[in-house]
Design a protein around this motif. Structure first.
Motif, PDB file in Angstrom:
ATOM      1  N   GLU A 459       0.841  -1.191   0.000  1.00 46.37           N
ATOM      2  CA  GLU A 459       0.000   0.000   0.000  1.00 46.37           C
ATOM      3  C   GLU A 459       0.883   1.250   0.000  1.00 46.37           C
ATOM      4  OE1 GLU A 459      -2.352   0.017   3.476  1.00 46.37           O
ATOM      5  OE2 GLU A 459      -0.701  -0.401   4.827  1.00 46.37           O
ATOM      6  N   PRO A 460       0.388   2.348  -0.517  1.00 44.26           N
ATOM      7  CA  PRO A 460       1.191   3.571  -0.551  1.00 44.26           C
ATOM      8  C   PRO A 460       1.549   4.029   0.860  1.00 44.26           C
ATOM      9  CG  PRO A 460      -1.099   4.026  -1.123  1.00 44.26           C
ATOM     10  CD  PRO A 460      -0.955   2.544  -1.108  1.00 44.26           C
ATOM     11  N   GLN A 461       2.746   4.582   0.978  1.00 38.90           N
ATOM     12  CA  GLN A 461       3.241   5.037   2.269  1.00 38.90           C
ATOM     13  C   GLN A 461       3.778   6.452   2.164  1.00 38.90           C
ATOM     14  OE1 GLN A 461       6.192   2.280   3.656  1.00 38.90           O
ATOM     15  NE2 GLN A 461       4.671   0.817   4.407  1.00 38.90           N
ATOM     16  N   LEU A 462       3.575   7.190   3.230  1.00 36.61           N
ATOM     17  CA  LEU A 462       4.189   8.495   3.374  1.00 36.61           C
ATOM     18  C   LEU A 462       5.436   8.317   4.222  1.00 36.61           C
ATOM     19  CD1 LEU A 462       4.020  11.587   2.949  1.00 36.61           C
ATOM     20  CD2 LEU A 462       2.775  11.694   5.115  1.00 36.61           C
ATOM     21  N   GLU A 463       6.592   8.410   3.588  1.00 40.31           N
ATOM     22  CA  GLU A 463       7.863   8.211   4.283  1.00 40.31           C
ATOM     23  C   GLU A 463       8.379   9.553   4.785  1.00 40.31           C
ATOM     24  OE1 GLU A 463      10.456   6.271   1.594  1.00 40.31           O
ATOM     25  OE2 GLU A 463       9.285   4.413   1.500  1.00 40.31           O
ATOM     26  N   ILE A 464       8.604   9.623   6.096  1.00 36.35           N
ATOM     27  CA  ILE A 464       8.989  10.867   6.756  1.00 36.35           C
ATOM     28  C   ILE A 464      10.459  10.775   7.170  1.00 36.35           C
ATOM     29  CG2 ILE A 464       8.490  12.415   8.675  1.00 36.35           C
ATOM     30  CD1 ILE A 464       5.699  11.199   8.785  1.00 36.35           C
ATOM     31  N   GLY A 465      11.207  11.843   6.892  1.00 40.64           N
ATOM     32  CA  GLY A 465      12.589  11.922   7.327  1.00 40.64           C
ATOM     33  C   GLY A 465      13.556  11.270   6.357  1.00 40.64           C
ATOM     34  N   SER A 482       6.931   6.391   8.854  1.00 43.05           N
ATOM     35  CA  SER A 482       6.101   6.112   7.685  1.00 43.05           C
ATOM     36  C   SER A 482       4.643   6.060   8.120  1.00 43.05           C
ATOM     37  CB  SER A 482       6.505   4.793   7.021  1.00 43.05           C
ATOM     38  OG  SER A 482       6.235   3.703   7.878  1.00 43.05           O
ATOM     39  N   ILE A 483       3.772   6.492   7.228  1.00 43.55           N
ATOM     40  CA  ILE A 483       2.331   6.494   7.470  1.00 43.55           C
ATOM     41  C   ILE A 483       1.653   5.855   6.270  1.00 43.55           C
ATOM     42  CG2 ILE A 483       0.283   7.920   7.875  1.00 43.55           C
ATOM     43  CD1 ILE A 483       2.101  10.026   9.105  1.00 43.55           C
ATOM     44  N   SER A 484       0.751   4.920   6.526  1.00 45.34           N
ATOM     45  CA  SER A 484      -0.003   4.268   5.461  1.00 45.34           C
ATOM     46  C   SER A 484      -1.480   4.228   5.841  1.00 45.34           C
ATOM     47  CB  SER A 484       0.516   2.852   5.213  1.00 45.34           C
ATOM     48  OG  SER A 484       0.262   2.036   6.338  1.00 45.34           O
ATOM     49  N   ARG A 485      -2.277   3.644   4.976  1.00 43.27           N
ATOM     50  CA  ARG A 485      -3.706   3.569   5.242  1.00 43.27           C
ATOM     51  C   ARG A 485      -4.023   2.667   6.425  1.00 43.27           C
ATOM     52  NH1 ARG A 485      -7.697   1.969   0.388  1.00 43.27           N
ATOM     53  NH2 ARG A 485      -7.949  -0.026   1.415  1.00 43.27           N
ATOM     54  N   SER A 486      -3.184   1.674   6.672  1.00 40.71           N
ATOM     55  CA  SER A 486      -3.445   0.739   7.754  1.00 40.71           C
ATOM     56  C   SER A 486      -2.844   1.166   9.085  1.00 40.71           C
ATOM     57  CB  SER A 486      -2.911  -0.654   7.387  1.00 40.71           C
ATOM     58  OG  SER A 486      -1.517  -0.594   7.137  1.00 40.71           O
ATOM     59  N   GLY A 487      -1.760   1.948   9.059  1.00 38.20           N
ATOM     60  CA  GLY A 487      -1.148   2.332  10.321  1.00 38.20           C
ATOM     61  C   GLY A 487       0.050   3.231  10.123  1.00 38.20           C
ATOM     62  N   TYR A 488       0.881   3.280  11.130  1.00 35.79           N
ATOM     63  CA  TYR A 488       2.037   4.177  11.121  1.00 35.79           C
ATOM     64  C   TYR A 488       3.179   3.527  11.891  1.00 35.79           C
ATOM     65  CZ  TYR A 488       0.197   5.123  15.761  1.00 35.79           C
ATOM     66  OH  TYR A 488      -0.277   4.968  17.043  1.00 35.79           O
ATOM     67  N   SER A 489       4.388   4.003  11.644  1.00 37.18           N
ATOM     68  CA  SER A 489       5.555   3.535  12.385  1.00 37.18           C
ATOM     69  C   SER A 489       6.563   4.680  12.472  1.00 37.18           C
ATOM     70  CB  SER A 489       6.194   2.313  11.709  1.00 37.18           C
ATOM     71  OG  SER A 489       6.689   2.661  10.430  1.00 37.18           O
ATOM     72  N   LEU A 490       7.369   4.630  13.534  1.00 41.76           N
ATOM     73  CA  LEU A 490       8.349   5.684  13.784  1.00 41.76           C
ATOM     74  C   LEU A 490       9.547   5.035  14.466  1.00 41.76           C
ATOM     75  CD1 LEU A 490       8.482   8.904  13.670  1.00 41.76           C
ATOM     76  CD2 LEU A 490       7.976   8.809  16.106  1.00 41.76           C
ATOM     77  N   SER A 491      10.752   5.433  14.059  1.00 44.26           N
ATOM     78  CA  SER A 491      11.956   4.915  14.691  1.00 44.26           C
ATOM     79  C   SER A 491      12.802   6.077  15.187  1.00 44.26           C
ATOM     80  CB  SER A 491      12.763   4.058  13.705  1.00 44.26           C
ATOM     81  OG  SER A 491      13.305   4.857  12.667  1.00 44.26           O
ATOM     82  N   GLN A 526      11.270   1.691  18.231  1.00 41.01           N
ATOM     83  CA  GLN A 526      10.287   1.728  17.157  1.00 41.01           C
ATOM     84  C   GLN A 526       8.908   1.940  17.781  1.00 41.01           C
ATOM     85  OE1 GLN A 526      12.505  -1.209  17.215  1.00 41.01           O
ATOM     86  NE2 GLN A 526      13.896   0.235  16.208  1.00 41.01           N
ATOM     87  N   VAL A 527       8.166   2.861  17.212  1.00 39.35           N
ATOM     88  CA  VAL A 527       6.798   3.141  17.648  1.00 39.35           C
ATOM     89  C   VAL A 527       5.878   2.815  16.482  1.00 39.35           C
ATOM     90  CG1 VAL A 527       5.214   4.873  18.553  1.00 39.35           C
ATOM     91  CG2 VAL A 527       7.648   4.999  19.123  1.00 39.35           C
ATOM     92  N   THR A 535      -6.181   1.748  18.636  1.00 38.76           N
ATOM     93  CA  THR A 535      -5.337   1.036  19.583  1.00 38.76           C
ATOM     94  C   THR A 535      -4.127   1.893  19.945  1.00 38.76           C
ATOM     95  OG1 THR A 535      -4.200  -0.041  17.734  1.00 38.76           O
ATOM     96  CG2 THR A 535      -6.050  -1.221  18.750  1.00 38.76           C
ATOM     97  N   ALA A 536      -3.680   1.733  21.184  1.00 38.88           N
ATOM     98  CA  ALA A 536      -2.533   2.517  21.639  1.00 38.88           C
ATOM     99  C   ALA A 536      -1.282   2.112  20.864  1.00 38.88           C
ATOM    100  CB  ALA A 536      -2.313   2.293  23.134  1.00 38.88           C
ATOM    101  N   PRO A 537      -0.419   3.063  20.552  1.00 39.21           N
ATOM    102  CA  PRO A 537       0.811   2.712  19.834  1.00 39.21           C
ATOM    103  C   PRO A 537       1.687   1.796  20.674  1.00 39.21           C
ATOM    104  CG  PRO A 537       0.880   4.981  20.605  1.00 39.21           C
ATOM    105  CD  PRO A 537      -0.507   4.501  20.827  1.00 39.21           C
ATOM    106  N   GLN A 538       2.427   0.952  19.985  1.00 40.37           N
ATOM    107  CA  GLN A 538       3.291  -0.023  20.646  1.00 40.37           C
ATOM    108  C   GLN A 538       4.747   0.397  20.464  1.00 40.37           C
ATOM    109  OE1 GLN A 538       3.723  -4.404  19.413  1.00 40.37           O
ATOM    110  NE2 GLN A 538       2.137  -4.424  21.002  1.00 40.37           N
ATOM    111  N   ILE A 539       5.454   0.480  21.572  1.00 46.83           N
ATOM    112  CA  ILE A 539       6.857   0.895  21.560  1.00 46.83           C
ATOM    113  C   ILE A 539       7.716  -0.339  21.802  1.00 46.83           C
ATOM    114  CG2 ILE A 539       8.581   2.406  22.576  1.00 46.83           C
ATOM    115  CD1 ILE A 539       6.323   4.216  23.509  1.00 46.83           C
ATOM    116  N   THR A 540       8.609  -0.635  20.887  1.00 53.41           N
ATOM    117  CA  THR A 540       9.522  -1.759  21.012  1.00 53.41           C
ATOM    118  C   THR A 540      10.939  -1.282  20.701  1.00 53.41           C
ATOM    119  OG1 THR A 540       9.129  -2.400  18.708  1.00 53.41           O
ATOM    120  CG2 THR A 540       7.738  -3.445  20.377  1.00 53.41           C
ATOM    121  N   GLY A 541      11.918  -2.135  21.008  1.00 52.25           N
ATOM    122  CA  GLY A 541      13.296  -1.790  20.701  1.00 52.25           C
ATOM    123  C   GLY A 541      14.204  -1.998  21.894  1.00 52.25           C
ATOM    124  N   ARG A 542      15.343  -1.297  21.875  1.00 56.16           N
ATOM    125  CA  ARG A 542      16.361  -1.453  22.916  1.00 56.16           C
ATOM    126  C   ARG A 542      16.802  -0.089  23.442  1.00 56.16           C
ATOM    127  NH1 ARG A 542      18.272  -6.494  23.404  1.00 56.16           N
ATOM    128  NH2 ARG A 542      17.742  -7.994  21.751  1.00 56.16           N
TER     129      ARG A 542
END
Length: 862
Positions: A459-465, A482-491, A526-527, A535-542
């Motif tokens: 699906e198309p994504q809006l890539e940020i940064g 990145s932001i898409s129709r289904s969700g978003y992610s941030l690192s 990663q968020v 749903t609340a965003p999920q934060i994972t990583g180290r």
């Protein structure tokens, strides 16, 4: 001559009443009621009426019965009125109504013919059907009506042509059917009217409530349609002018009406549209707004109004929406969409361009505050956003996205989170990447080794940064998203000051703890989250922590974390390689903290910790607030010192090992226990350690919710070296080896309170011992113990010896008496047939006095 018979009195009175004024009025009223109520059958006219209506509509018409009516207007009542549809569109009737009233035009009756002036349908059901070729079942009816030379509805009485009737319906229902599939969409409580305004112009109006038959929707608003069209050879060439207004609809109900699910957005929807031209070249203008837009679970933040205007041309020839131009003002900036959409009812091809020009970041923050929870109310921002994105789709292919934009001079600040972020430039672009995880292998034939792999575009994504984010360290962290129709992610990767990192998280609406702590951290986080269901965003990583100093609510000293590695998974937070110090002790080990608990205090924490030393005196200073006057240290809360200490709210379980435990002068080594902490109640099970040269095994509990705290325990001591006990008491008053089992309890916050409240019951056995300060006969050697056994009961600050037996070289004595915690003795040794002894005075210098035989015998009696 015939006899004359006079009228009876009853007949005379009836005749007079009929001729009277009251009688005439009564007869008129009865006649009018009869005309209103009596509906004589018109069976002979039924076939004629059905044929006339069917011929006019070009459809088969059925009516179960016809009744004439004279008042209030002459006409007919038609029951079970049914207009069948063209078989090409299906077997269901196009119109069905249980009751139809056809009023006759009085002037036509004077010319000897029947002409309907008004046709009223009560609770009719109308089916709108669209076939595979895109034609509607009402097209032929409208074209046929345009070809019949009838006079306007309000024609002059002298007009010879029949007039077009005024057709009206109330409390109707309009259904939608595409090919053979009946859709759940409908218009209920529909009031409809159709008439011919002039020689070549027809008019209509409609008022209804849009609904879905598979859901119970209540706030979908009201749709009003007013329009007119002119006579033409074909429907595509028909000049028309319509206005439509949809008001008082709630956004959540509208989303459920369209998609079948409440998307969770709230606001009052208003939509207005104007159509003019011909279906082949139709000008469409729309205005849409949402008043008080917000997410369903967000209140406050001020009213937010979203508006947009669109204009375009539609052609029914190729179902194309051309010259599309939509405009939405955003404060001093604008967002616009321009282009063409073709094949609206089929392939959906389009060529669109979205342009954002000088959109204020503050306006985007206002939108985010109504769409995302936990955004600070005082968040302010400056800066602009510009973007240009193009999307194209041809034939049956995938949409092609291209374009991007940037934000400039962005500054975000919040006094609530004590944050100010400066972001000079944030670039972004739109793309559609191929997803290798969705490869599809197609076997050319069963067992064939040749296969093709098809890469399914994502699906198309809006890539940020990427862009830099300063978090209090010399080098900034790097952010991508990145932001898409289904969700978003941030690192977020890089170095950060721990407190600045948490403040930045709360500023963008992420739920982060608020510890009174600071230090440094190296993060690789990663968020991610989805739009569905909020749903609340999920934060994972180290996260690598370094030099963290944290104040814990209820502790009188800070926890200092030299280093620790945090691994954030969807289920828990793993703390590994922990190196910390607390109250002069160094701690190492690991901790496991569960995440996403409905009640955080009910989430059990698991641990495996090791420390080099615990001193109960320092531990008391750490936990007891009374010795120190400064405020308690607080952790995970900014509450005042009256708040419940953190340890009293914690649930934890795990293993604890300690190299050295100091309890005043007693020292235990190699101590280990299974620890359970349940909101202020501590349990130490399988408590093992080396104590006084021997071994201890037991179980202890502590209740810190009681005032004062209460302690209790049981245990077994084996091979205890009494010489070490004497050394701990700084007086060599005893040697030997001892074993004991005990049950004890105490309460208090310091040593004095604990000793004064202590109670215990123990069974003690001593072998091969020596009491250097006690000699039963002056000049003899100190008393040697071959074996001593007895029950030692502690209460009121002293041990009471019960059922004691002392075996010495000189004989076996019964031992009784008391020994206080202040080291004062009051003991008695007696044996049968021999003198006994009283041992009194301080432990360091006891006094031994013989007991007379009579006293000895009395002491031996039960």
């Amino acid at each position: 001559m015939a006899a004359h018979i006079p009228d009876s009195p009853v007949s005379l009175r009836r005749s007079r009443f009929v001729r009277s004024k009251h009688g005439i009025v009564t007869l008129i009223v009865v006649l009018l009621l009869a005309l209103f109520l009596i509906r004589p059958g018109a069976g002979r006219l039924r076939t004629r009426i059905v044929s006339a209506i069917g011929l006019a509509l070009g459809r088969q018409v059925d009516v179960s019965s016809v009744h004439m009516r004279l008042l209030p207007h002459p006409g007919f009542d038609l029951e079970n009125f049914v207009v069948h549809d063209d078989p090409a569109f299906g077997a269901e009737p196009v119109i069905r109504s249980q009751q139809v009233t056809a009023e006759l035009r009085v002037s036509s009756l004077l010319r000897g013919r029947l002409e309907i002036s008004r046709l009223s349908l009560t609770e009719p059901s109308l089916n709108l059907v669209r076939d595979r070729q895109g034609h509607w079942n009402l097209e032929n009816l409208l074209e046929r009506a345009a070809q019949i030379p009838v006079a306007p509805t309000k024609k002059a009485n002298a007009e010879a042509r029949p007039g077009f009737p005024y057709i009206e319906a109330d409390r109707g229902r309009i259904n939608l059917k595409l090919e053979q599939e009946k859709k759940p969409y409908a218009l209920m409580a529909a009031d409809f009217a159709l008439w011919q305004e002039s020689e070549n112009v027809w008019g209509m109006r409609l008022k209804a409530q849009p609904v879905r038959m598979d859901f119970n929707l209540t706030d979908t608003g009201t749709v009003r349609v007013n329009g007119s069209w002119q006579r033409a050879a074909t429907l595509r060439e028909t000049p028309l002018q319509f206005t439509m207004e949809w008001t008082e609809a709630q956004l959540g109900q509208v989303s459920k009406l369209i998609s079948g699910r409440d998307k969770g957005w709230r606001g009052t929807v208003k939509l207005a549209a104007a159509l003019s031209g011909t279906p082949a070249d139709l000008t469409v203008e729309t205005d849409a707004s949402v008043q008080d837009f917000r997410r369903y679970d967000i209140l406050g933040g001020g009213a937010l109004r979203l508006v947009a205007q669109c204009a375009s041309h539609y052609s029914s020839v190729d179902h194309t929406l051309s010259n599309l131009s939509c405009h939405a003002p955003v404060s001093n900036g604008t967002v616009s969409v321009n282009g063409t959409v073709a094949g609206i009812f089929s392939s959906h091809t389009y060529d669109l361009t979205l342009i954002a020009k000088e959109v204020p970041i503050q306006s985007l923050i206002a939108l985010a505050r109504h769409a995302k929870k936990d955004i600070p109310d005082d968040l302010v921002a400056s800066g602009k956003l510009d973007a240009s994105v193009k999307v194209q789709r041809a034939d049956e292919g995938y949409a092609e996205w291209d374009g991007g934009g940037e934000t400039l001079d962005v500054r975000i600040a919040s006094k609530l989170t004590k944050t100010e972020m400066v972001l000079d430039r944030i670039p972004f672009q739109v793309s559609r990447k191929q997803i290798s995880q969705k490869q599809i292998s197609l076997k050319m034939a069963p067992g064939s080794r040749n296969a093709r792999t098809i890469f399914v575009p994502g699906e198309p994504q809006l890539e940020i940064g990427p862009f830099d984010l300063a978090l209090g360290r010399p080098s900034p962290a790097v952010v991508r998203g990145s932001i898409s129709r289904s969700g978003y992610s941030l690192s977020v990767t890089g170095d950060a000051q721990f407190q600045r990192l948490l403040q930045a998280a709360r500023t963008v609406g992420l739920r982060a703890p608020q510890p009174t702590a600071d230090g440094t951290a190296r993060v690789d986080l990663q968020v991610a989250g989805g739009w569905s269901g909020f749903t609340a965003p999920q934060i994972t990583g180290r996260v690598q922590l370094q030099a963290i100093r944290a104040e814990v609510r209820g502790l009188n000293a800070p926890v200092e974390i030299a280093s620790a590695n945090l691994s954030l998974t969807p289920e828990n937070v793993q703390v590994q390689n922990l190196t910390a110090s607390l109250a002069g002790s160094a701690w190492h080990g690991s901790v496991l903290l569960p995440r996403h608990c409905a009640v955080p205090d009910r989430c059990p924490v698991s641990f495996d910790l090791h420390t080099d030393e615990i001193d109960t005196g320092e531990l008391n200073q750490l936990l007891n607030p009374r010795p120190r006057k400064q405020p308690w240290y607080r952790f995970l809360s900014t509450s005042t010192q009256t708040a419940t200490p953190y340890l009293l709210t914690l649930r934890a379980a795990g293993k604890l090992t300690i190299d050295r435990v100091t309890i005043q002068n007693l020292v235990g080594t190699r101590v280990s226990a299974q620890v359970e902490l349940e909101t202020g109640r501590l349990r130490l099970s399988n408590l093992r350690g080396d104590l006084l040269g021997g071994k201890h095994t037991g179980e202890w509990t502590a209740d810190f919710t009681a005032r004062p705290p209460e302690y209790s325990g049981t245990g077994i001591l084996q091979r205890v070296d009494l010489r070490q006990l004497a050394e701990a008491m700084h007086d060599g008053w005893v040697t030997g080896t001892a074993a004991a089992n005990y049950r004890a309890s105490a309460s208090g916050v310091d040593a004095a309170e604990l000793l004064s409240s202590a109670k215990a019951n123990s069974r003690v056995e001593v072998r091969d011992g020596l009491l250097p300060h006690i000699a039963l006969i002056e000049g003899n050697e100190p008393l040697r113990i071959h074996r001593l056994v007895g029950n030692f009961v502690l209460h009121d600050g002293r041990f009471e010896i019960q059922q004691g037996k002392l075996e010495t070289a000189g004989g076996i004595y019964q031992l009784s008496g008391t020994a206080s915690l202040t080291r004062t003795l009051d003991l008695k040794l007696v044996r049968d047939g021999a003198p006994g002894f009283n041992i009194t005075g301080p432990l360091t210098e006891p006094r031994v006095a013989p007991v007379k035989t009579q006293e000895t015998q009395a002491a031996l009696k039960p």
